[in-house]
Design an enzyme around this catalytic site. Structure first.
Site, PDB file in Angstrom:
ATOM      1  N   VAL A 276      -8.900  -2.643   7.379  1.00  0.00           N
ATOM      2  CA  VAL A 276     -10.593  -2.223   7.411  1.00  0.00           C
ATOM      3  C   VAL A 276     -10.748  -1.544   6.070  1.00  0.00           C
ATOM      4  O   VAL A 276      -9.994  -0.710   5.313  1.00  0.00           O
ATOM      5  CB  VAL A 276     -10.432  -0.780   8.459  1.00  0.00           C
TER       6      VAL A 276
ATOM      7  N   ASP B 171      -0.269  10.824  17.656  1.00  0.00           N
ATOM      8  CA  ASP B 171      -0.473  10.935  16.272  1.00  0.00           C
ATOM      9  C   ASP B 171      -1.813  11.118  15.598  1.00  0.00           C
ATOM     10  O   ASP B 171      -2.136  10.293  14.602  1.00  0.00           O
ATOM     11  CB  ASP B 171       0.495  10.242  15.379  1.00  0.00           C
TER      12      ASP B 171
ATOM     13  N   LEU C  17       0.920  -1.456   0.029  1.00  0.00           N
ATOM     14  CA  LEU C  17       0.025   0.127  -0.037  1.00  0.00           C
ATOM     15  C   LEU C  17       0.806   1.168   0.023  1.00  0.00           C
ATOM     16  O   LEU C  17       0.199   2.196  -0.267  1.00  0.00           O
ATOM     17  CB  LEU C  17      -0.995  -0.049   1.165  1.00  0.00           C
ATOM     18  N   GLY C  18       2.004   1.071   0.348  1.00  0.00           N
ATOM     19  CA  GLY C  18       2.787   2.339   0.337  1.00  0.00           C
ATOM     20  C   GLY C  18       3.404   2.568   1.839  1.00  0.00           C
ATOM     21  O   GLY C  18       3.651   1.562   2.615  1.00  0.00           O
TER      22      GLY C  18
ATOM     23  N   PRO D 190      -6.191  12.990  10.373  1.00  0.00           N
ATOM     24  CA  PRO D 190      -7.180  12.425   9.472  1.00  0.00           C
ATOM     25  C   PRO D 190      -6.868  11.346   8.892  1.00  0.00           C
ATOM     26  O   PRO D 190      -7.579  10.280   8.475  1.00  0.00           O
ATOM     27  CB  PRO D 190      -7.674  13.583   8.263  1.00  0.00           C
TER      28      PRO D 190
ATOM     29  N   GLY E  34       5.512   5.444   4.330  1.00  0.00           N
ATOM     30  CA  GLY E  34       6.464   6.717   4.448  1.00  0.00           C
ATOM     31  C   GLY E  34       7.939   6.480   4.846  1.00  0.00           C
ATOM     32  O   GLY E  34       8.327   5.279   4.674  1.00  0.00           O
ATOM     33  N   GLY E  35       8.430   7.495   5.366  1.00  0.00           N
ATOM     34  CA  GLY E  35       9.914   7.271   5.721  1.00  0.00           C
ATOM     35  C   GLY E  35      10.045   6.225   6.962  1.00  0.00           C
ATOM     36  O   GLY E  35      11.004   5.880   7.141  1.00  0.00           O
ATOM     37  N   MET E  36       8.927   6.203   7.642  1.00  0.00           N
ATOM     38  CA  MET E  36       9.115   5.463   9.124  1.00  0.00           C
ATOM     39  C   MET E  36       8.799   3.913   8.690  1.00  0.00           C
ATOM     40  O   MET E  36       9.401   2.896   9.335  1.00  0.00           O
ATOM     41  CB  MET E  36       7.944   5.878   9.975  1.00  0.00           C
ATOM     42  N   SER E  37       8.032   3.781   7.550  1.00  0.00           N
ATOM     43  CA  SER E  37       7.559   2.174   7.508  1.00  0.00           C
ATOM     44  C   SER E  37       7.143   1.826   6.115  1.00  0.00           C
ATOM     45  O   SER E  37       6.792   2.788   5.260  1.00  0.00           O
ATOM     46  CB  SER E  37       6.532   1.820   8.265  1.00  0.00           C
TER      47      SER E  37
END
Length: 814
Positions: free
Chosen positions: A96, A138, A22-23, A141, A25-28
């Site tokens: 979900v 954190d 799914l993609g 939306p 970010g820099g974290m995961s």
């Protein structure tokens, strides 16, 4: 280091299969995997090597276990945590099905009742977690998912786990923003400053930012374009105050949001429990109050209705998924079929297909696929299909096949997914016995995207074979239906237009654009011409296009459709509806009855014939037609709305109230549904309930013109001076509204000012407003003016029966 995906698959073992990414970010990085033991999809998040290098994997896993203890319907739980052989921590959560709150906000304005329901759900999640000592850190939306009519919060405790397991001093640098200490746009001042005393009240600040953005349509510091500027604004700048009146926000709700945005944590609500209690108190007595779970079908249903109690830890948000093997090169394959000869399926519902693959722009294509499949199956002898509005009512509701079957009285449920990418379209379908819950059949098809007709025919024929429906003469399957065009581009544009047309509201402008392009590509496309005519009428109802401008276009399109295909029921319906709005009653009646001769099971034909009969004063006949429509399609919102009106005019108030409440259940954000409940309760003698609901309707309605039925009730129950002031204010503020004068007439009738009411009706006729759009002249609200010469002239100008409508009962059954 080896490939992260391979390492993650190895760590998960044979019990899981990673399906797609799914993609992240820099974290995961984020993947969807199939958990084979339970036959469900899960989300797997694995930390990036850069992030993992700064963590203690053991401590991270220990902290994750605390988050896994959270079992609350509005929290997406952590299921499993571990590390790969290279030491990368990962964890799994339920998948979900639904959009994020961000996607919902991007799609358009969120109605006030829905927004308040979402905010309440987030507050419930916070209250539960904070009570157990877990702070989210954190809230934003992107971390709020919308599924089955409720909001759920994801990634609870992850920020805390990251921070607690860090082996390096992060400091207060902006490079760490969005990882260990949150996201700049939603970060409390103390969190941004790295205050070690930051506590749960930081989540309340983030809740306030989300609430501000959701209710006002803009972030409080939207002008700040960099993370540094955003953090500085949170620390030192006061957010702009709410213009509660302009935005239609309850004043106390606006005040609560601003309190949550206080820089000093001590000035915010002391806890999420207090926030939740304040939310309940400021909406006490309003529509939203009914959001608490209840088995009673009450008229004051919450706009953000909470679905029936979810299973432990939000697991009930998961939708069982049929096993699906990869597509063969031949393009089709069939999965295991459960035998259930004791329960033959002779009726079914085709649910809206789901677009998968991450491209929401293809949603129209998926729904169009289901619509065209319904068209094809509707031709099969001996097979009965539930109406499309009934099918659409279950879009995204995650109901079981048995629940859907019981609600719609069908024996089978057909659902499917569509993936369209790289010039290919892949359709996966599943047919479930609605009585036993057994999967009778599943199949997948892959074709070139330009071969969508062939895909639809393949699916229809396969279902016919599996259901063993007797086909006429053993010839080629009757499910192969003509679509009215061989131009694939015109057909694609038609599907796009249908997607927006079926959703009603201001989006009908986009439907108009697509349908005009479809008929331009293929002027012989009769179905597109018919729908174009209906769209023009919606333009006169839902946009600022005056009906007098839209009506000639609607009539012309209906006539073109009939010329192109005189055997099309839809063409005659489009023409009949246009004649109705033009007050050409005989022509309308002839066209709609021609449509019913061509298709006696047409919900639309029965629906519009009922409206026509009610408009001309044939109330009992109107009741019969609308009952046929609701029997054929029991969860069609417009049909239920007209049923409530028709039954009320017929004096059947108990049934009318039930229908009005049903309309509210189907669309709790609709001002029309609220107004119907108000009127039905007033006619049924429940004045106190009617007055309370009228107040809530006026307070929450986005379009006050459509809320004048509520104003009528307030006047009819005694406060005529207030309604007079409301009518004058409405007239001065909305001079160009296409339904202003017709709606004003209702308000003036409530204020018991007959002269003003008659003047408003006369102006409505002069402007060709849709006078018959909702409340017919037989309704008791017109009784005070029936005997006046001016009302007789109004009735005569519309070509209606003057003697009937000027009689004391106005044509109502006695």
């Amino acid at each position: 280091m080896s490939n992260v995906r391979d390492e993650l698959q190895a760590a998960l073992g044979p019990g899981y299969t990673l399906e797609r990414e799914l993609g992240g970010g820099g974290m995961s990085r984020v993947f969807v995997a199939q958990e084979h033991a339970l036959g469900r999809d899960v989300v797997v998040k694995v930390l990036s090597p850069e992030r993992a290098a700064a963590l203690s994997a053991e401590r991270f896993t220990r902290e994750i276990k605390l988050a896994a203890a959270l079992q609350e319907p509005h929290i997406v739980p952590v299921l499993v945590a571990g590390t790969t052989s290279d030491g990368l921590p990962y964890y799994t959560m339920p998948f979900v099905r639904g959009d994020s709150l961000r996607a919902r906000m991007v799609a358009g304005a969120v109605p006030m009742p829905e927004a308040l329901g979402i905010l309440r759900n987030i507050a419930q999640a916070l209250a539960y977690a904070h009570e157990r000592g877990i702070v989210h850190r954190d809230i934003k939306p992107e971390n709020v998912l919308l599924s089955r009519g409720t909001a759920v919060v994801t990634d609870f405790g992850i920020a805390k786990a990251l921070s607690a397991s860090s082996t390096k001093a992060e400091g207060n640098t902006l490079t760490s923003l969005g990882t260990s200490i949150g996201t700049p746009a939603y970060m409390a001042p103390e969190q941004a400053l790295g205050d070690v005393n930051t506590d749960a009240r930081a989540d309340l600040y983030a809740w306030g930012v989300v609430a501000y953005e959701l209710l006002s349509g803009a972030h409080p510091f939207a002008a700040r374009s960099t993370p540094q500027a955003m953090v500085a604004a949170h620390i030192s700048e006061a957010p702009p105050t709410f213009d509660a009146a302009r935005l239609g926000v309850i004043r106390d709700v606006a005040a609560l949001v601003m309190q949550c945005l206080e820089k000093d944590p001590s000035q915010r609500p002391p806890s999420a429990d207090v926030l939740l209690a304040r939310l309940a108190s400021v909406t006490s007595g309003s529509v939203e109050q009914a959001a608490a779970p209840s088995r009673r079908r009450a008229p004051l249903v919450a706009a953000g209705v909470v679905v029936a109690a979810l299973a432990i830890g939000g697991w009930a948000l998961l939708r069982p998924r049929a096993t699906e093997s990869s597509a063969s090169r031949s393009g089709t394959e069939t999965g295991p079929v459960a035998t259930d000869s004791a329960s033959p399926v002779r009726s079914l519902v085709v649910l809206p297909f789901e677009s998968v693959g991450g491209d929401t722009a293809n949603a129209y294509f998926a729904e169009g696929m289901a619509d065209e499949l319904s068209n094809a199956l509707g031709k099969v002898p001996g097979l009965q299909l539930a109406g499309r509005s009934s099918a659409a009512a279950f879009r995204g509701k995650q109901k079981s096949a048995q629940e859907i079957g019981a609600a719609l009285n069908v024996g089978g449920v057909l659902e499917g997914t569509v993936r369209r990418a790289g010039g290919k379209v892949r359709v996966s379908t599943q047919l479930t016995n609605a009585r036993t819950g057994l999967v009778l059949w599943n199949d997948s098809f892959e074709r070139d995207a330009r071969d969508v007709f062939a895909v639809q025919d393949d699916i229809a024929q396969a279902i016919v074979r599996e259901l063993e429906v007797t086909l006429a003469g053993g010839a080629a399957p009757a499910a192969r239906a003509a679509r009215g065009t061989s131009d694939l581009e015109a057909y694609d544009l038609y599907q796009r237009g249908m997607y927006f047309y079926q959703r009603r509201g201001p989006g009908v402008s986009r439907a108009l654009d697509y349908m005009q392009q479809a008929v331009a590509k293929d002027p012989q496309f009769a179905d597109a011409q018919a729908v174009l005519g209906l769209i023009w009428l919606q333009m006169g109802l839902y946009t600022n296009t005056p009906l007098r401008d839209a009506l000639p276009q609607a009539l012309a399109a209906g006539k073109r459709a009939v010329r192109l295909d005189s055997n099309s029921a839809n063409a005659w319906i489009a023409l009949g509806v246009a004649h109705t709005y033009a007050y050409q009653w005989r022509d309308a009646d002839a066209a709609l009855r021609r449509a019913l001769r061509l298709n006696p099971q047409s919900v639309l034909a029965h629906f519009y014939l009922s409206r026509l009969l009610l408009s001309i004063g044939r109330v009992d006949d109107a009741v019969g037609e609308i009952q046929k429509a609701t029997t054929l399609d029991p969860v069609n919102f417009p049909s239920v709305v007209i049923s409530a009106i028709t039954l009320s005019v017929a004096g059947r108030q108990v049934e009318a109230i039930a229908a009005a409440e049903r309309a509210w259940e189907l669309d709790s954000t609709s001002t029309v549904a609220q107004s119907l409940s108000v009127l039905a309760m007033l006619r049924g003698g429940r004045k106190a309930d009617a007055l309370r609901l009228a107040e809530a309707t006026l307070r929450l309605a986005r379009d006050t013109v459509d809320a004048t039925a509520a104003a009528y009730v307030i006047g009819a129950t005694g406060d005529t001076a207030r309604v007079s002031a409301m009518a004058r204010a409405l007239a001065s503020r909305t001079k160009d509204h296409p339904r202003l004068n017709y709606s004003l007439a209702r308000a003036w009738l409530g204020a018991r000012d007959s002269a003003q009411a008659l003047s408003a009706l006369e102006r409505a006729i002069a402007r060709q407003e849709p006078i018959i759009a909702l409340i017919p002249f037989s309704d008791a609200s017109y009784d005070p003016i029936r005997a006046t010469p001016r009302f007789a002239a109004i009735v005569r100008s519309l070509g209606l029966d003057v003697a009937l409508f000027t009689s004391p009962s106005g044509g109502r059954p006695r």
